[in-house]
Scaffold this active site. Structure first.
Site, PDB file in Angstrom:
ATOM      1  N   GLU A  19     -43.480   0.890   4.202  1.00  0.00           N
ATOM      2  CA  GLU A  19     -44.026   0.606   2.701  1.00  0.00           C
ATOM      3  C   GLU A  19     -42.653   0.325   2.033  1.00  0.00           C
ATOM      4  OE1 GLU A  19     -46.155  -0.569   0.871  1.00  0.00           O
ATOM      5  OE2 GLU A  19     -48.032  -0.466   1.473  1.00  0.00           O
ATOM      6  N   ARG A 135     -53.482  11.077  -2.278  1.00  0.00           N
ATOM      7  CA  ARG A 135     -52.056  11.167  -2.381  1.00  0.00           C
ATOM      8  C   ARG A 135     -51.672  10.346  -3.418  1.00  0.00           C
ATOM      9  NH1 ARG A 135     -49.929   7.132   0.359  1.00  0.00           N
ATOM     10  NH2 ARG A 135     -50.720   6.736   2.406  1.00  0.00           N
ATOM     11  N   ASN A 137     -49.529   6.632  -4.136  1.00  0.00           N
ATOM     12  CA  ASN A 137     -49.119   5.761  -3.309  1.00  0.00           C
ATOM     13  C   ASN A 137     -48.035   5.069  -3.857  1.00  0.00           C
ATOM     14  OD1 ASN A 137     -49.974   4.629  -0.899  1.00  0.00           O
ATOM     15  ND2 ASN A 137     -50.849   2.987  -1.915  1.00  0.00           N
ATOM     16  N   ASP A 239     -51.989  -5.757  -0.202  1.00  0.00           N
ATOM     17  CA  ASP A 239     -51.280  -4.526  -0.175  1.00  0.00           C
ATOM     18  C   ASP A 239     -49.929  -4.715  -1.204  1.00  0.00           C
ATOM     19  OD1 ASP A 239     -50.043  -2.240   0.549  1.00  0.00           O
ATOM     20  OD2 ASP A 239     -50.759  -2.085   2.345  1.00  0.00           O
TER      21      ASP A 239
END
Length: 337
Positions: A19, A135, A137, A239
């Site tokens: 990522e 969490r 991101n 995404d």
């Protein structure tokens, strides 16, 4: 529609959840992360070498600093500054594995956790995750130098995610991170138009890319409108996201093995890049000496019970493509001083 395919990866890193791509025009290096394995990577095309730094906690998003070397980072439960001494260095040849770095540099590196005010409670403290949040991101820097980052939920169908705006406090040498958006499923790709007046934001489980009016002076969003909500298995979930110099929106598609460009006026797909062997495309960024190359991270993990077909054999790797006819724009840098 223009169509391209990338058959083979640039780097075989076996990332669990690649990522967070960021291209540094000054050093001509690409930085990116493996969230689940707590790694920050670097790749230097000039030397064709790469390296990594391992951290105690998950590093979920990174951005370059405006006044100095280092990175601002969203970590699993807050924010941190990664100093120059902890940056990954391109020590390894493309054919070398991660273990080869052990003799060159200690694996685990340090970072400075930032305590903030205006977040989840009174007084300076780390961000406190609430019930329903898994969490931190994704994150990106706005045109004024704030680091905008948010959380993801721990179950499909939840809207417990929140977004914060990390910045220097006007009340002295402190940090603050006011809440700027809530009701999020998964905080993902963000970018601002050239004039700074519009902000794109990806809410992954909703399969939406939305566009806000953005007040750069105040760092606030308003007038939420859906820009794209493609809801077909062929294009999976949106995404990571970046913009090109013409304002085109490039979105990596989870559970589809594709990156697509959306026309900024019509939101129609006008470019499609296929990754025939990588199911989860996670992040896309322009880089290279002329900002005309695309780098794409992928993941080998699955979510929500989805599983790829057997022919997806090159997952969790870094991909790269040239000669696509577009140039990118550099990401904003965090104003840390």
């Amino acid at each position: 529609m223009k169509r391209f395919a990338i058959e083979e990866p640039l780097l075989d890193l076996n990332m669990y959840l690649g990522e967070g791509c960021v291209w540094d025009t000054e050093t001509q290096r690409l930085y990116f992360v493996d969230i689940e394995l707590n790694n920050v990577f670097v790749y230097e095309p000039k030397s064709d070498r790469w390296g990594y730094s391992h951290f105690e906690k998950k590093v979920t998003a990174i951005a370059l600093l405006q006044e100095q070397e280092g990175l601002i980072a969203a970590i699993e439960d807050g924010f941190a500054l990664i100093p120059p001494s902890s940056l990954p260095r391109p020590l390894l040849r493309r054919d070398q594995s991660m273990g080869a770095q052990d003799s060159l540099r200690p694996a685990e590196q340090s970072y400075d956790v930032l305590c903030v005010s205006g977040g989840s409670g009174p007084g300076p403290s780390p961000i406190t995750l609430q019930s329903g949040e898994a969490r931190m991101n994704e994150g990106a820097v706005d045109p004024a130098g704030r680091f905008i980052a948010g959380t993801m939920v721990n179950s499909f169908g939840s809207y417990a995610g929140r977004m914060y705006s990390l910045q220097r406090s006007p009340r002295g040498n402190q940090w603050e991170a006011p809440l700027v958006l809530d009701g999020i499923t998964v905080t993902n790709g963000m970018a601002w138009t050239e004039d700074g007046k519009k902000m794109y934001f990806t809410d992954s489980h909703r399969k939406e890319i939305v566009i806000f009016d953005y007040d750069v002076e105040r760092g606030t969003m308003s007038n939420r409108k859906i820009f794209s909500n493609i809801d077909t298995p062929e294009y999976g979930y949106p995404d990571g996201l970046c913009l090109d110099s013409e304002g085109g929106v490039w979105t990596a598609r989870w559970s589809s093995g594709k990156v697509i460009r959306l026309n900024p006026q019509t939101a129609e797909i006008d470019v499609e890049i296929d990754l025939p062997k990588a199911w989860n495309a996670t992040c896309v960024i322009f880089g290279g000496a002329n900002m005309d190359e695309l780098f794409i991270t992928t993941a080998r993990c699955s979510q929500g019970g989805d599983h790829p077909e057997p022919h997806y054999t090159e997952q969790g790797k870094l991909y790269h493509i040239k000669d696509i006819g577009f140039t990118g724009v550099e990401r904003n840098r965090f104003k840390s001083q």
